[in-house]
Scaffold this active site. Structure first.
Site, PDB file in Angstrom:
ATOM      1  N   LEU A 124       0.844  -1.201   0.000  1.00 45.76           N
ATOM      2  CA  LEU A 124       0.000   0.000   0.000  1.00 45.76           C
ATOM      3  C   LEU A 124       0.882   1.255   0.000  1.00 45.76           C
ATOM      4  O   LEU A 124       0.759   2.120  -0.861  1.00 45.76           O
ATOM      5  CB  LEU A 124      -0.914  -0.027   1.246  1.00 45.76           C
ATOM      6  CG  LEU A 124      -1.867   1.161   1.416  1.00 45.76           C
ATOM      7  CD1 LEU A 124      -2.901   1.198   0.302  1.00 45.76           C
ATOM      8  CD2 LEU A 124      -2.593   1.073   2.775  1.00 45.76           C
ATOM      9  N   GLU A 126       3.710   4.111  -0.331  1.00 45.37           N
ATOM     10  CA  GLU A 126       4.598   4.562  -1.421  1.00 45.37           C
ATOM     11  C   GLU A 126       5.486   5.683  -0.880  1.00 45.37           C
ATOM     12  O   GLU A 126       5.203   6.249   0.176  1.00 45.37           O
ATOM     13  CB  GLU A 126       3.753   5.087  -2.589  1.00 45.37           C
ATOM     14  CG  GLU A 126       2.848   4.020  -3.173  1.00 45.37           C
ATOM     15  CD  GLU A 126       2.005   4.529  -4.335  1.00 45.37           C
ATOM     16  OE1 GLU A 126       2.096   5.726  -4.668  1.00 45.37           O
ATOM     17  OE2 GLU A 126       1.280   3.704  -4.905  1.00 45.37           O
ATOM     18  N   GLY A 130       1.848   7.780   2.568  1.00 40.83           N
ATOM     19  CA  GLY A 130       1.912   6.930   3.760  1.00 40.83           C
ATOM     20  C   GLY A 130       0.579   6.968   4.473  1.00 40.83           C
ATOM     21  O   GLY A 130      -0.354   6.250   4.108  1.00 40.83           O
ATOM     22  N   HIS A 339      16.283  -1.578  34.752  1.00 43.83           N
ATOM     23  CA  HIS A 339      17.568  -2.263  34.550  1.00 43.83           C
ATOM     24  C   HIS A 339      18.761  -1.325  34.754  1.00 43.83           C
ATOM     25  O   HIS A 339      19.916  -1.777  34.724  1.00 43.83           O
ATOM     26  CB  HIS A 339      17.647  -2.851  33.126  1.00 43.83           C
ATOM     27  CG  HIS A 339      16.892  -4.139  32.948  1.00 43.83           C
ATOM     28  ND1 HIS A 339      15.527  -4.212  32.894  1.00 43.83           N
ATOM     29  CD2 HIS A 339      17.331  -5.421  32.776  1.00 43.83           C
ATOM     30  CE1 HIS A 339      15.148  -5.467  32.693  1.00 43.83           C
ATOM     31  NE2 HIS A 339      16.226  -6.223  32.623  1.00 43.83           N
ATOM     32  N   GLU A 364       0.742   0.099  10.194  1.00 45.86           N
ATOM     33  CA  GLU A 364      -0.705  -0.190  10.191  1.00 45.86           C
ATOM     34  C   GLU A 364      -1.479   0.986  10.795  1.00 45.86           C
ATOM     35  O   GLU A 364      -2.455   0.808  11.515  1.00 45.86           O
ATOM     36  CB  GLU A 364      -0.989  -1.539  10.879  1.00 45.86           C
ATOM     37  CG  GLU A 364      -0.199  -2.658  10.179  1.00 45.86           C
ATOM     38  CD  GLU A 364      -0.781  -4.041  10.282  1.00 45.86           C
ATOM     39  OE1 GLU A 364      -1.944  -4.187  10.661  1.00 45.86           O
ATOM     40  OE2 GLU A 364      -0.035  -4.987   9.952  1.00 45.86           O
TER      41      GLU A 364
HETATM   42  C1  LIG Z   1       9.226  -1.597   9.349  1.00 47.87           C
HETATM   43  C2  LIG Z   1       8.020  -1.133   8.572  1.00 47.87           C
HETATM   44  C3  LIG Z   1       7.208  -2.071   7.965  1.00 47.87           C
HETATM   45  C4  LIG Z   1       6.138  -1.651   7.171  1.00 47.87           C
HETATM   46  N1  LIG Z   1       5.408  -2.593   6.480  1.00 47.87           N
HETATM   47  C5  LIG Z   1       4.500  -2.166   5.547  1.00 47.87           C
HETATM   48  C6  LIG Z   1       3.876  -3.114   4.661  1.00 47.87           C
HETATM   49  O1  LIG Z   1       4.105  -4.326   4.745  1.00 47.87           O
HETATM   50  N2  LIG Z   1       3.024  -2.636   3.723  1.00 47.87           N
HETATM   51  C7  LIG Z   1       2.734  -1.297   3.592  1.00 47.87           C
HETATM   52  O2  LIG Z   1       1.956  -0.936   2.711  1.00 47.87           O
HETATM   53  N3  LIG Z   1       3.319  -0.385   4.421  1.00 47.87           N
HETATM   54  C8  LIG Z   1       4.191  -0.784   5.376  1.00 47.87           C
HETATM   55  N4  LIG Z   1       4.809   0.123   6.206  1.00 47.87           N
HETATM   56  C9  LIG Z   1       4.487   1.545   6.056  1.00 47.87           C
HETATM   57  C10 LIG Z   1       3.746   2.134   7.247  1.00 47.87           C
HETATM   58  O3  LIG Z   1       2.428   1.667   7.305  1.00 47.87           O
HETATM   59  C11 LIG Z   1       3.854   3.673   7.124  1.00 47.87           C
HETATM   60  O4  LIG Z   1       5.221   4.005   7.383  1.00 47.87           O
HETATM   61  C12 LIG Z   1       2.943   4.396   8.079  1.00 47.87           C
HETATM   62  O5  LIG Z   1       1.591   4.203   7.718  1.00 47.87           O
HETATM   63  C13 LIG Z   1       3.216   5.898   8.128  1.00 47.87           C
HETATM   64  O6  LIG Z   1       3.360   6.454   6.859  1.00 47.87           O
HETATM   65  P1  LIG Z   1       4.651   7.350   6.558  1.00 47.87           P
HETATM   66  O7  LIG Z   1       5.841   6.593   6.988  1.00 47.87           O
HETATM   67  O8  LIG Z   1       4.589   7.801   5.162  1.00 47.87           O
HETATM   68  O9  LIG Z   1       4.523   8.597   7.520  1.00 47.87           O
HETATM   69  P2  LIG Z   1       3.694   9.960   7.208  1.00 47.87           P
HETATM   70  O10 LIG Z   1       2.325   9.629   6.742  1.00 47.87           O
HETATM   71  O11 LIG Z   1       4.533  10.848   6.365  1.00 47.87           O
HETATM   72  O12 LIG Z   1       3.603  10.554   8.675  1.00 47.87           O
HETATM   73  C14 LIG Z   1       4.623  11.342   9.287  1.00 47.87           C
HETATM   74  C15 LIG Z   1       4.029  11.919  10.590  1.00 47.87           C
HETATM   75  O13 LIG Z   1       2.896  12.742  10.290  1.00 47.87           O
HETATM   76  C16 LIG Z   1       1.774  12.308  11.033  1.00 47.87           C
HETATM   77  N5  LIG Z   1       0.547  12.522  10.269  1.00 47.87           N
HETATM   78  C17 LIG Z   1       0.299  12.194   8.974  1.00 47.87           C
HETATM   79  N6  LIG Z   1      -0.962  12.544   8.648  1.00 47.87           N
HETATM   80  C18 LIG Z   1      -1.523  13.101   9.756  1.00 47.87           C
HETATM   81  C19 LIG Z   1      -2.810  13.655  10.065  1.00 47.87           C
HETATM   82  N7  LIG Z   1      -3.809  13.675   9.163  1.00 47.87           N
HETATM   83  N8  LIG Z   1      -3.025  14.154  11.293  1.00 47.87           N
HETATM   84  C20 LIG Z   1      -2.035  14.116  12.218  1.00 47.87           C
HETATM   85  N9  LIG Z   1      -0.802  13.591  12.006  1.00 47.87           N
HETATM   86  C21 LIG Z   1      -0.557  13.106  10.788  1.00 47.87           C
HETATM   87  C22 LIG Z   1       2.030  10.808  11.274  1.00 47.87           C
HETATM   88  O14 LIG Z   1       1.280  10.325  12.375  1.00 47.87           O
HETATM   89  C23 LIG Z   1       3.521  10.813  11.537  1.00 47.87           C
HETATM   90  O15 LIG Z   1       3.745  11.209  12.864  1.00 47.87           O
HETATM   91  C24 LIG Z   1       5.847  -0.271   7.036  1.00 47.87           C
HETATM   92  C25 LIG Z   1       6.647   0.673   7.684  1.00 47.87           C
HETATM   93  C26 LIG Z   1       7.736   0.258   8.428  1.00 47.87           C
HETATM   94  C27 LIG Z   1       8.616   1.301   9.060  1.00 47.87           C
END
Ligand SMILES: Cc1cc2nc3c(=O)[nH]c(=O)nc-3n(C[C@H](O)[C@H](O)[C@H](O)COP(=O)(O)OP(=O)(O)OC[C@H]3O[C@@H](n4cnc5c(N)ncnc54)[C@H](O)[C@@H]3O)c2cc1C
Length: 384
Positions: A124, A126, A130, A339, A364
């Site tokens: 999902l 990109e 996110g 600890h 998630e």
């Molecule tokens: C180890 C790992 C495994 C993962 N596995 C998968 C996977 O298997 N498949 C997949 O599709 N994705 C996966 N992900 C992606 C993950 O779901 C996203 O990283 C996550 O949803 C956040 O998106 P982002 O990193 O783009 O952060 P952003 O969306 O850029 O967010 C950055 C900050 O802004 C805040 N923010 C964003 N929008 C709002 C809002 N409307 N109001 C308030 N705060 C906001 C967020 O809470 C965060 O604090 C994985 C990520 C990691 C690190």
């Protein structure tokens, strides 16, 4: 409702023994090698752990949500990397097919996922999409009875090991939001797919994520989940709703482990001529952690039972995910504090857990996104 308490107890006991006797002793090895040992993978296959949530007719165990969270409480007690390896087949990588796939798609892929013959990943996220997942840019353009997929997916769990990907892509470029998105099952061997380098992460060594790049990847129209365009975002959200309860339960298990380790350390470590567990300031940290874990466990179980009763649990799943994962980080932080200096060096598992559990608050749906969902649901209900 648990369907058969006795069978479930036998399963839970065997998972607890497996965690205690096979997984916990190998945690350091996984952290050092960044790999799940092949003999452990094979034991997980033999125990049916890849197919816990997949219905029995497709070769899985078909556990209810309540059963699943009880299992996750146990699996959470060891390095999250073990759970991550079986996690996508039981959750984000299979649930879309299970909930919205055609009978043929289910029959083709679910038995292979249940047995652990292949792994699945959920694509999902990109680079520019996110939390705002509905803004994704990957495209799937119809070409006769095929689609051509182009785009890059980021941080995809188990991507280097996956046999299939569930890919959310925009089939209607005219519709900018969620309604233009469709979900596809894409086999990893399809020409045009490249897996990026494994991401270097803060923790959860042994669990691998990477970019998945789709360059003119041609898939048949039968790869469209449910053979239904425009509902892929809904599928993804249903998948995540369920996944949130699972992650919340894993966070409870991890917090329980950290607290067990912290209590043991507090009773063994002596300062000022007494075990540090005699000091009320240490006792306060232990008690706060105990109470918060208990609260999270009750929330997760309640939400799971409601889901099994057929109720919508969007709010409850987000409440449970937010509370349990934030709680887990607080418990891990107190664990390091209990600890002392030993909590900061890697001789004790608490240092590793402190880093590992940080992820639960991000993927998630971040904590902020859970807050957005909870409050949005509250306002919507109040308006009705
Ligand atoms: C180890 C790992 C495994 C993962 N596995 C998968 C996977 O298997 N498949 C997949 O599709 N994705 C996966 N992900 C992606 C993950 O779901 C996203 O990283 C996550 O949803 C956040 O998106 P982002 O990193 O783009 O952060 P952003 O969306 O850029 O967010 C950055 C900050 O802004 C805040 N923010 C964003 N929008 C709002 C809002 N409307 N109001 C308030 N705060 C906001 C967020 O809470 C965060 O604090 C994985 C990520 C990691 C690190």
């Amino acid at each position: 409702m648990i369907r058969d308490q006795e069978t479930m107890q036998i399963l839970l006991d065997s998972i607890r023994s497996f965690v205690n006797e096979a997984l916990i002793p190998r945690e350091e090895e996984v952290a050092e090698t960044d790999e799940i040992p092949e003999d452990i993978v094979s034991q997980m296959r033999d125990m049916g752990l890849f197919g816990l949530t997949i219905p029995e007719e497709f070769g899985g165990l078909g556990v209810t949500m309540e059963e699943e969270v009880n299992i996750a409480f146990e699996l959470g007690r060891t390095s999250p990397a073990f759970r991550s390896f079986i996690g996508t087949n039981n959750g984000i990588g299979s649930i879309g097919i299970l909930l919205d796939g055609t009978e043929e798609q289910k029959a083709t892929y679910l038995p292979k996922l249940a047995s652990g013959e292949i792994l699945s990943s959920f694509c999902l996220t990109e680079p520019d999409s996110g939390s705002d997942a509905a803004s994704l840019r990957t495209t799937a353009v119809r070409d006769g009875d095929h689609y051509l997929i182009n785009g890059t997916k980021r941080y995809i769990t188990n991507a280097p090991h996956a046999g299939i990907f569930t890919v959310m892509a925009r089939t209607d470029p005219e519709i900018k939001g969620a309604k233009g998105i469709s979900a596809f099952i894409v086999e990893a061997t399809t020409p045009g797919i490249t897996i990026g380098k494994c991401d270097k992460k803060m923790g959860q060594k042994g669990a691998h994520t990477a970019d998945v790049i789709f360059d003119n990847v041609r898939v048949p129209s039968s790869a469209l989940i449910g053979e239904n365009e425009g509902v892929g975002f809904k599928t993804a959200m249903k998948v995540l709703d369920k996944g949130r309860l699972h992650i919340a339960a894993i966070a409870v298990g991890a917090a329980e482990r950290v607290l067990e380790d912290s209590l043991r350390y507090a009773m063994e470590r002596k300062q000022f001529g007494r075990p540090i567990s005699d000091f009320q300031l240490i006792q306060a940290m232990l008690a706060d952690s105990k109470a918060e874990i208990y609260a999270a466990r009750c929330m997760v179980l309640d939400a799971a039972r409601r889901r099994d009763d057929g109720l919508s649990v969007s709010t409850e799943a987000s409440c449970a995910k937010m509370f349990a994962t934030e709680m887990c980080s607080r418990v891990a932080d107190r664990g390091v504090q209990i600890h002392g200096g030993a909590g900061y060096v890697s001789d004790y598992a608490v240092e590793r857990f402190y880093r590992d559990v940080r992820l639960f608050r991000l993927y998630e749906g971040t904590t902020q996104i859970q807050q957005v969902i909870i409050s949005r649901n509250m306002i919507r209900e109040a308006q009705q």
